[in-house]
Each structure stands twice: as C-alpha cells, then as structure tokens.
Design an enzyme around this catalytic site. Structure first.
Site, PDB file in Angstrom:
ATOM      1  N   GLY A  29       0.833  -1.211   0.000  1.00 28.97           N
ATOM      2  CA  GLY A  29       0.000   0.000   0.000  1.00 28.97           C
ATOM      3  C   GLY A  29       0.861   1.252   0.000  1.00 28.97           C
ATOM      4  O   GLY A  29       2.084   1.187   0.103  1.00 28.97           O
ATOM      5  N   THR A  31       1.313   3.588   2.162  1.00 31.21           N
ATOM      6  CA  THR A  31       2.061   3.943   3.381  1.00 31.21           C
ATOM      7  C   THR A  31       3.235   2.993   3.563  1.00 31.21           C
ATOM      8  O   THR A  31       4.374   3.415   3.773  1.00 31.21           O
ATOM      9  CB  THR A  31       1.141   3.900   4.620  1.00 31.21           C
ATOM     10  N   GLY A  99      -6.770  -4.556   3.416  1.00 33.32           N
ATOM     11  CA  GLY A  99      -7.104  -5.298   2.221  1.00 33.32           C
ATOM     12  C   GLY A  99      -7.696  -4.502   1.083  1.00 33.32           C
ATOM     13  O   GLY A  99      -7.991  -5.059   0.025  1.00 33.32           O
ATOM     14  N   GLU A 107      -0.930 -10.729   3.490  1.00 32.43           N
ATOM     15  CA  GLU A 107      -0.647  -9.859   4.645  1.00 32.43           C
ATOM     16  C   GLU A 107      -0.995 -10.578   5.938  1.00 32.43           C
ATOM     17  O   GLU A 107      -0.216 -10.621   6.886  1.00 32.43           O
ATOM     18  CB  GLU A 107      -1.459  -8.560   4.545  1.00 32.43           C
TER      19      GLU A 107
HETATM   20  O1  DER Z   1      -4.490  -3.230   1.297  1.00 33.71           O
HETATM   21  C1  DER Z   1      -3.887  -3.156   2.367  1.00 33.71           C
HETATM   22  O2  DER Z   1      -3.981  -3.993   3.275  1.00 33.71           O
HETATM   23  C2  DER Z   1      -3.107  -1.902   2.657  1.00 33.71           C
HETATM   24  O3  DER Z   1      -2.080  -2.151   3.578  1.00 33.71           O
HETATM   25  C3  DER Z   1      -4.078  -0.887   3.239  1.00 33.71           C
HETATM   26  O4  DER Z   1      -4.597  -1.469   4.396  1.00 33.71           O
HETATM   27  C4  DER Z   1      -3.440   0.447   3.538  1.00 33.71           C
HETATM   28  O5  DER Z   1      -3.136   1.031   2.312  1.00 33.71           O
HETATM   29  P1  DER Z   1      -2.711   2.577   2.250  1.00 33.71           P
HETATM   30  O6  DER Z   1      -1.492   2.706   3.151  1.00 33.71           O
HETATM   31  O7  DER Z   1      -2.387   2.786   0.800  1.00 33.71           O
HETATM   32  O8  DER Z   1      -3.870   3.387   2.733  1.00 33.71           O
END
Ligand code: DER
Length: 235
Positions: A29, A31, A99, A107
């Site tokens: 993702g 972050t 997710g 994950e």
């Molecule tokens: O899809 C995922 O599990 C990602 O980790 C999500 O939970 C967070 O994504 P982001 O950091 O782009 O908001």
C-alpha cells in the site's frame, strides 16, 4: 502537512524498530511503500545489514527487488521478527480493516507469523468502530459461484445493513483478481457490526470464503501521524 507526508513520517518512525539481521514482513500500500523505500535506503547506506524481506504482495516484491532488499518467503522463514504495514481502518482497540489494496491474504499470513506487527497510518484511518469509515471491508473468496458467496455474505450481516459487492477493475469492469487468483467481495456496513470475533468466525465458516480483512488483536503497535505530530498506540 499533506497526507503523503504524514504517511512518510509514520513509515520512517516504524523503520526505527528495524535492526540488522532481522527477518522483515514488508507491507503493501501507499504507506508501507515508504517503509520499504526507507529500509532499502538504510541498506544502501550500510546502516542496516543482513535483513531478509518477506513481501506481502507481488507489487511489494517488485519494489523490494528494485531496492536490492534480499527477499525470501514464509516457507523458509516461518517466524518473522517484525512486519510493518498500513491499514484502512484502526479502531480504539487496535483492531484493523486491511485489504483495500487486495493483498489481505498474504498480509494476514505473514503478519500472523510475526513476533511484532507495527501498523503505520495517517490520522484519517482512525475510526470509532470497524466498518465505521463506511468504506469497503474486503473478503477474499474463490471465483467459483462468486455470486452465491456474495449473497450469503450479505445475508450474514443484513442486521448491520450490509451491502456486498464484487470488486471489479475500474478500466474494464472485470472482476479484480488477487495475487492468489481469487476474487474480492467488498462489504459495506450501515451500522456497527457488534461482536467482531463472532463476525470473523461466521465469515470464515462460509465455504467459498478464503479470508477477510478484519485483523483482530494482531497489531502490536500502531503509529499514527497527524497534524499535531506522531503518536504510538501499544496493545
Ligand atoms: O491493502 C492493504 O492492506 C493496505 O495495507 C491498506 O490497508 C493500507 O493502504 P494505504 O497505506 O495505501 O492506505
């Protein structure tokens, strides 16, 4: 501070917990991407040595490869020292929704095998209860008779005003396919779910369901970057 800057701040803070020699779960993702980037940078600077990354998605695998992070998998490393990953929602008990990037199965497998799981979010991810963002709660299902499974998920949570929709790709309206060849059903809740553990069990008992995006009692630390600074919430 922009949301991107807050994500980067949270990610860099989490990487302070990374020590040489660790086996690391690498999240997925926007972050987690900053955390992987930072780990690669410290390796290149020689400030970090002999780490092994266990990527939670093909996308993260590619990113880590391009940064020269040595990679392996759960078969070779069934116990992981530390995982760093983002989240879509964090409730006051540090339960998560994850997710929305489509990687929840890998994950959950990898973060479930970790000694320490650090979650990195900007403050917009904090919710009073899971489902409270009114955005998607993802469930990974097998493609076989996906409509049947989607219907049963919706009925399961009809008291919470749940709507279940197959996740499709923007560009061609085809079903989104995960790294594992499965589909994703997005659940949208009007009201609070209530007993999260009971909800988790009832979802997992449905034949056709592979895994869901509620990560209950899994986070060790949640690092929240906000306008007023960075806070750390510990389980
Ligand atoms: O899809 C995922 O599990 C990602 O980790 C999500 O939970 C967070 O994504 P982001 O950091 O782009 O908001």
């Amino acid at each position: 501070l922009t949301q991107e800057e807050l994500k980067r701040i949270a990610a860099f803070k989490a990487v302070e917990f990374v020590k040489s020699g660790m086996v690391l779960g690498l999240g997925t993702g926007s972050t987690a991407k900053f955390a992987v980037e930072r780990i690669g940078e410290l390796l290149q600077q020689g400030k970090l040595k002999n780490v092994v990354g266990i990527p939670t998605s093909k996308v993260t695998h590619e990113q880590a490869m391009s940064l020269g992070i040595p990679l392996s998998d759960l078969d070779s490393h069934p116990v992981i020292d530390l995982a760093i990953d983002g989240a879509d929602e964090v409730d006051p008990h540090l339960n998560l929704v994850k997710g929305r990037g489509g990687s929840l199965l890998r994950e959950k497998m990898i973060e479930g095998a970790c000694r320490k799981f650090i979650v990195i979010v900007d403050e917009s991810k904090l919710v009073p209860y899971l489902g409270g963002s009114l955005l998607a709660m993802p469930v990974e299902i097998v493609p076989f008779c996906w409509k049947f499974t989607t219907e049963r998920l919706q009925i399961l949570f009809e008291d919470s005003g749940c709507v279940a929709k197959l996740r499709t790709c923007e560009k061609n309206d085809e079903p989104f396919v995960t790294d594992n060849g499965n589909y994703i059903v997005n659940l949208y809740f009007e009201k609070e779910i209530g007993d999260l553990n009971a909800a988790s069990d009832s979802i997992l008992r449905l034949p056709g369901v592979v895994e869901h995006g509620m990560f209950l009692n899994m986070a060790s630390i949640v690092i929240v970057a906000g306008e007023l600074g960075v806070t750390m919430k510990e389980k």
